[in-house]
Design a protein around this motif. Structure first.
Motif, short mmCIF file in Angstrom:
data_model
loop_
_atom_site.label_atom_id
_atom_site.label_comp_id
_atom_site.label_asym_id
_atom_site.label_seq_id
_atom_site.Cartn_x
_atom_site.Cartn_y
_atom_site.Cartn_z
N LEU A 158 -14.02 44.61 -20.53
CA LEU A 158 -12.58 44.47 -20.30
C LEU A 158 -12.17 43.08 -19.83
CD1 LEU A 158 -12.06 47.86 -18.41
CD2 LEU A 158 -11.70 47.39 -20.85
N ALA A 159 -13.09 42.38 -19.17
CA ALA A 159 -12.82 41.02 -18.69
C ALA A 159 -14.14 40.29 -18.55
CB ALA A 159 -12.09 41.05 -17.35
N GLY A 160 -14.14 39.01 -18.94
CA GLY A 160 -15.35 38.23 -18.87
C GLY A 160 -16.22 38.41 -20.11
N PRO A 161 -17.50 38.02 -20.04
CA PRO A 161 -18.12 37.39 -18.87
C PRO A 161 -17.62 35.95 -18.67
CG PRO A 161 -19.66 37.44 -20.71
CD PRO A 161 -18.46 38.22 -21.15
N LEU A 162 -17.55 35.57 -17.41
CA LEU A 162 -17.09 34.24 -17.03
C LEU A 162 -18.30 33.40 -16.64
CD1 LEU A 162 -14.68 32.34 -16.33
CD2 LEU A 162 -14.78 33.28 -14.00
N PHE A 163 -18.45 32.24 -17.27
CA PHE A 163 -19.59 31.36 -17.00
C PHE A 163 -19.11 29.95 -16.63
CE2 PHE A 163 -21.81 34.47 -19.73
CZ PHE A 163 -22.92 34.74 -18.93
N ASP A 164 -19.89 29.29 -15.77
CA ASP A 164 -19.79 27.85 -15.51
C ASP A 164 -18.48 27.41 -14.88
OD1 ASP A 164 -22.39 27.31 -16.62
OD2 ASP A 164 -21.50 27.61 -18.60
N GLN A 165 -17.84 28.31 -14.14
CA GLN A 165 -16.63 27.93 -13.42
C GLN A 165 -16.28 29.01 -12.41
OE1 GLN A 165 -12.88 28.37 -15.77
NE2 GLN A 165 -14.24 28.95 -17.44
N GLU A 166 -15.42 28.63 -11.46
CA GLU A 166 -14.86 29.60 -10.55
C GLU A 166 -13.72 30.35 -11.25
OE1 GLU A 166 -15.19 28.27 -6.03
OE2 GLU A 166 -13.94 26.87 -7.18
N GLY A 167 -13.43 31.54 -10.76
CA GLY A 167 -12.31 32.26 -11.34
C GLY A 167 -12.17 33.67 -10.80
N LEU A 168 -11.00 34.25 -11.07
CA LEU A 168 -10.70 35.63 -10.70
C LEU A 168 -10.57 36.44 -11.97
CD1 LEU A 168 -9.77 37.73 -8.48
CD2 LEU A 168 -7.43 37.00 -9.06
N LEU A 169 -11.47 37.42 -12.16
CA LEU A 169 -11.37 38.32 -13.31
C LEU A 169 -10.60 39.55 -12.91
CD1 LEU A 169 -14.92 38.41 -14.96
CD2 LEU A 169 -12.93 37.10 -15.67
N THR A 170 -9.66 39.98 -13.74
CA THR A 170 -8.90 41.20 -13.47
C THR A 170 -8.85 42.07 -14.72
OG1 THR A 170 -6.75 40.25 -14.10
CG2 THR A 170 -7.44 39.99 -11.80
N ALA A 171 -8.73 43.37 -14.48
CA ALA A 171 -8.57 44.30 -15.59
C ALA A 171 -7.77 45.50 -15.10
CB ALA A 171 -9.92 44.76 -16.12
N GLU A 172 -6.66 45.79 -15.77
CA GLU A 172 -5.91 47.01 -15.48
C GLU A 172 -6.60 48.16 -16.21
OE1 GLU A 172 -1.31 48.05 -15.11
OE2 GLU A 172 -1.97 48.02 -17.21
#
Length: 302
Positions: free
Chosen positions: A256-270
């Motif tokens: 539903l969100a991501g994957p997030l690599f190589d940085q900061e961040g806020l993942l969200t999913a409703e």
């Protein structure tokens, strides 16, 4: 059933600085609140940081005085549970009516032992409890003690039943079963594993447990360590010590969100909690798909 917003923070702690990292946590909580987040997860040992690249002066059969001082620095920046930090985090959770979970290194003042611990806070501003990692992996055993069955916990909330395991505990089939047996609907998996293969584990957890899964990791580099530790890090490790890989997965294995690599961040999913029921129509590991007449499962909670 209703819709809620799940989220995780992939960020860089102020390594080995408990106070500054706590302030960073509060900043990220405020950012999450602006996105109307209901359930928020921070990574494994975010306070005071997962000590990737550190060896604490150890090889088999030998320790160094410098390594012992590094351990003391880590211990001094770890979190007492309950204590000042848990009170501040509970207040923040209550302020934003958010279910909050965060990985810390916990220090036991009686035994002087450190534990890799996941803390839980209610939307009503209460410290709910903790889970201590059952089996620190490989060299982690130098710094962290072993948890026990008494902290295999989950918590009912207005957002569902929330619980989870830390990092490679999620490779322990019986530990996972203890979560499924508790009826976990939002499964938290803070980690320090940033390999691509970890993504398969997160999808498997969701499909096996028929639950929403939040996988959360840190992002940091060698340059983020304080000056007194930079030249003590293992030379064979890359500059990027943890590239992240945070992700949110549905009960049927959809990312539903991501994957997030190589940085900061806020993942969200409703998410729609009705999916929990729909997903368990044809599989439920602790319910209709279980065979207690064949398998005898027991958790020692002492």
């Amino acid at each position: 059933m209703k819709k809620i917003t799940l989220a995780c923070v992939q960020a860089t702690p102020v390594l080995m600085d408990k106070e500054k990292t706590l302030q960073k946590v509060l900043t990220w909580i405020e950012k999450a609140a602006e996105k109307n987040v209901d359930v928020l997860l921070f990574p494994e040992s975010f306070i005071p940081a997962y000590p990737a690249g550190m060896d604490f002066g150890t090889v088999v059969g030998s320790r160094t005085e410098e390594g012992r001082r590094q351990f003391q620095q880590y211990w001094e920046n770890s979190v007492e549970v309950p204590g000042n930090e848990t009170a501040i985090l509970a207040e923040a959770a209550g302020k934003y009516e958010m279910f909050l979970a965060i990985g810390v290194t916990e220090r036991d003042l009686t035994t002087k032992t450190l534990y890799c611990t996941l803390l839980y806070f209610s939307p009503q501003g209460e410290f709910l409890g903790k889970h201590r990692k059952l089996k620190p992996t490989a060299a982690e055993r130098i710094i962290w003690g072993e948890g026990d069955g008494s902290t295999l916990v989950s918590f009912d909330s207005i957002f569902g039943n929330v619980g989870g395991l830390i990092c490679w505990e999620n490779y322990m089939p019986l530990a996972r079963m203890s979560m499924y047996e508790r009826g976990v609907e939002i499964y938290l998996a803070p980690t320090a594993d940033s390999r691509d293969t970890w993504q398969s584990t997160m999808v498997h957890l969701a499909l096996e447990g028929r639950c929403f899964v939040i996988g959360c990791n840190q992002f940091f580099t060698k340059s983020d360590f304080p000056e007194n530790l930079k030249d003590k890090l293992a030379n064979d490790r890359p500059e990027v010590l943890s590239r992240g890989g945070s992700v949110i997965v549905s009960p049927l294995g959809k990312v539903l969100a991501g994957p997030l690599f190589d940085q900061e961040g806020l993942l969200t999913a409703e998410v729609d909690l009705a999916e929990l029921i729909q997903a368990r129509m044809d599989f439920d590991p602790a319910g209709h798909y279980n065979r207690p007449d064949v398998f005898d499962f027991r958790v020692n909670k002492s």
